[in-house]
Write a protein that holds these residues in place. Structure first.
Motif, PDB file in Angstrom:
ATOM      1  N   UNK A  53      12.220 -24.056 -32.718  1.00  0.00           N
ATOM      2  CA  UNK A  53      12.001 -24.082 -31.289  1.00  0.00           C
ATOM      3  C   UNK A  53      12.939 -23.253 -30.443  1.00  0.00           C
ATOM      4  N   UNK A  54      13.888 -22.536 -31.045  1.00  0.00           N
ATOM      5  CA  UNK A  54      14.780 -21.699 -30.250  1.00  0.00           C
ATOM      6  C   UNK A  54      13.995 -20.570 -29.591  1.00  0.00           C
ATOM      7  N   UNK A  55      14.412 -20.193 -28.386  1.00  0.00           N
ATOM      8  CA  UNK A  55      13.737 -19.070 -27.761  1.00  0.00           C
ATOM      9  C   UNK A  55      14.279 -17.762 -28.322  1.00  0.00           C
ATOM     10  N   UNK A  56      13.615 -16.683 -27.984  1.00  0.00           N
ATOM     11  CA  UNK A  56      13.941 -15.412 -28.603  1.00  0.00           C
ATOM     12  C   UNK A  56      15.350 -14.917 -28.238  1.00  0.00           C
ATOM     13  N   UNK A  57      15.787 -14.963 -26.977  1.00  0.00           N
ATOM     14  CA  UNK A  57      17.158 -14.529 -26.688  1.00  0.00           C
ATOM     15  C   UNK A  57      18.223 -15.342 -27.417  1.00  0.00           C
ATOM     16  N   UNK A  58      18.000 -16.646 -27.582  1.00  0.00           N
ATOM     17  CA  UNK A  58      18.976 -17.469 -28.306  1.00  0.00           C
ATOM     18  C   UNK A  58      19.061 -17.046 -29.765  1.00  0.00           C
ATOM     19  N   UNK A  91       7.850 -18.088 -29.928  1.00  0.00           N
ATOM     20  CA  UNK A  91       9.018 -17.399 -29.374  1.00  0.00           C
ATOM     21  C   UNK A  91       8.625 -16.062 -28.762  1.00  0.00           C
ATOM     22  N   UNK A  92       7.746 -15.337 -29.449  1.00  0.00           N
ATOM     23  CA  UNK A  92       7.307 -14.035 -28.935  1.00  0.00           C
ATOM     24  C   UNK A  92       6.427 -14.196 -27.702  1.00  0.00           C
ATOM     25  N   UNK A  93       5.519 -15.166 -27.748  1.00  0.00           N
ATOM     26  CA  UNK A  93       4.512 -15.295 -26.678  1.00  0.00           C
ATOM     27  C   UNK A  93       5.059 -15.963 -25.418  1.00  0.00           C
TER      28      UNK A  93
END
Length: 238
Positions: free
Chosen positions: A42-47, A153-155
């Motif tokens: 569940x981490x977002x892409x910047x993280x 994460x991408x979307x």
């Protein structure tokens, strides 16, 4: 020159291992894995990009360059921004393949929330899923959570405005790729103060696989143009 390679959503770092024998000896291929950077939980892409930036090291002994395909292009971009924010040396070149520029909304359907059968049908349509995996319910179940999370994460990525990078940027696009059309790929030029080049190849979203030789030749030329690769023992892609 260290070439860090960032795979697409659902992709594997092993995709790039064969590149080592196809590029000059002055370029060392460094495949990056998403296995332990939080994308599957569940981490977002910047993280996730922040964790990947840690793996590159505080002060690489050699110049570095980034290659990213599809989601990997966004990850590479965010890693480069993270390194700059930390006052560390970033890439001399960023090669973005098959994803529109970070500030451009990605066209096409949103996949990560689809029911399982619909999700895998769309993955098959994109061309990025192995048919043997997609056709096997047990294999699908084993990897679906990870793949779906990486698509999420991408979307759900949203660009945060900042200063452009100072490295060269090469954008590579498939002429028949509806997910990353030429107009959106051209917008990568807005994200660098360095040189910008865009090359168009035949094919859809996974033109990188179908035209690997051509892609590697383009990468090799882009890295040579930075003047950071030095002399090599080979002269081209074999």
């Amino acid at each position: 020159m260290l070439l860090y390679c960032f795979p697409h959503a659902g992709g594997a770092s092993t995709t790039y291992r064969s590149w080592q024998r196809l590029l000059p000896v002055g370029i060392v291929v460094c495949p990056m894995s998403y296995a332990t950077v939080g994308l599957s939980s569940g981490a977002d892409l910047p993280a996730a990009a922040a964790v990947l930036a840690d793996r590159i090291g505080a002060d690489p002994a050699e110049p570095v360059a980034f290659f990213g395909h599809s989601m990997g292009a966004l990850v590479a971009f965010e890693v480069a921004r993270t390194l700059r924010a930390r006052g560390r040396r970033g890439p001399v070149a960023l090669v973005a393949a098959g994803h529109v520029a970070p500030h451009v909304p990605a066209p096409g359907p949103v996949l990560h929330g689809l029911p399982s059968d619909d999700f895998w049908r769309e993955v098959r349509t994109l061309g990025g899923g192995r048919d043997d995996l997609i056709d096997d319910p047990e294999l699908r179940a084993a990897v679906e959570s990870r793949v779906r999370s990486e698509f999420r994460a991408a979307e759900t990525y949203r660009y945060t405005p900042s200063y452009p990078l100072d490295c060269d940027v090469l954008a590579i696009v498939g002429a028949e790729d509806d997910r990353s059309p030429v107009e959106g790929m051209r917008e990568w030029r807005m994200h660098t103060l360095g040189g910008f080049t865009m090359n168009v190849l035949p094919g859809g979203h996974f033109f990188v696989d179908a035209y690997r030789h051509e892609v590697l030749m383009m990468i090799q030329a882009a890295l040579a143009a930075t003047g950071a690769t030095g002399r090599t023992g080979r002269t081209g892609v074999g």
